[in-house]
Structure formats: C-alpha cells, structure tokens
Scaffold this motif. Structure first.
Motif, short mmCIF file in Angstrom:
data_model
loop_
_atom_site.label_atom_id
_atom_site.label_comp_id
_atom_site.label_asym_id
_atom_site.label_seq_id
_atom_site.Cartn_x
_atom_site.Cartn_y
_atom_site.Cartn_z
N PRO A 5 0.83 -1.20 0.00
CA PRO A 5 0.00 0.00 0.00
C PRO A 5 0.87 1.26 0.00
N THR A 7 0.40 5.76 0.56
CA THR A 7 -0.41 6.93 0.83
C THR A 7 0.26 8.14 0.20
N MET A 11 -4.74 10.67 -0.31
CA MET A 11 -5.13 9.47 -1.04
C MET A 11 -4.41 8.24 -0.50
N LYS A 12 -5.17 7.17 -0.31
CA LYS A 12 -4.60 5.89 0.12
C LYS A 12 -4.89 4.86 -0.97
N PHE A 13 -3.87 4.11 -1.32
CA PHE A 13 -4.00 3.09 -2.36
C PHE A 13 -3.59 1.75 -1.79
N ARG A 16 0.55 -0.24 -5.13
CA ARG A 16 1.26 0.83 -5.84
C ARG A 16 0.80 0.98 -7.28
N ASP A 18 -2.16 0.79 -8.35
CA ASP A 18 -3.36 1.64 -8.34
C ASP A 18 -2.97 3.11 -8.28
N ALA A 19 -1.91 3.43 -7.53
CA ALA A 19 -1.44 4.81 -7.45
C ALA A 19 -0.91 5.27 -8.80
N PHE A 22 -3.87 5.93 -11.06
CA PHE A 22 -4.54 7.16 -10.66
C PHE A 22 -3.77 8.38 -11.17
#
Length: 98
Positions: A5, A7, A11-13, A16, A18-19, A22
C-alpha cells in the motif's frame, strides 16, 4: 509478492499499481502547458516527496506543478520551483521507490 500500500497526501492506495494508474489518469486530464490544480498539487507534492531523488527534484521549494512535454513525444508532470527553475519527475520512479 504481496501488494504494497501507499499513501499520497489524502489518497490511500491498496497497491502501488493503483497509485500509478490514478496519477497517469490525472496526467491525461491535462494538456501540455497546463498548470495543475491546487487539489491535484497536494497529491503530486506527496508523490515527488516519495521520489528517490526528491531533494534534487524539489530543490529550493515547489511553487506549482505543470504538465509539459517529456522524452520521446510523451508528457509528464514538472515541478515549478520557487526560484523559477523546473524539473520533470517520473510517476513510476516516485511510486516504486519504496
């Protein structure tokens, strides 16, 4: 390998990737030459602070972010420093450095 994960500001994902997705989508909302909105800048500030060369990228301080051309006809986020200099930074290097 388990998901890591991350942050970035507010924003928290869960992972990685997903980040990266985004931030890539954020990048594509802007045209070359656009200044990044204040809300998006909060996330980008946290992103560049996570970069392995963050001190070099940030330099004397960040005044804003913009989208400009990069290598090979692509576009990327640029740090606009308070002294008027600029520096591009990689989303992937920022996210996968930890």
């Amino acid at each position: 390998m388990p998901a890591k994960p991350i942050t970035l500001g507010p924003m928290k994902f869960a992972k990685r990737g997903d980040a990266v997705a985004f931030l890539t989508a954020m990048l594509h909302r802007y045209d070359e030459g656009d200044k990044v909105s204040a809300d998006d800048a909060v996330i980008l500030q946290a992103t560049v602070e996570n970069h392995p060369d963050s001190a070099k990228k940030i330099g004397c301080g960040i005044s804003s972010f913009s989208v400009r051309s990069a290598d090979y006809g692509t576009k990327c986020f640029w740090v606009n420093r308070s002294d008027g200099t600029t520096e591009k930074f990689s989303i992937k290097a920022s996210i996968h450095s930890g």
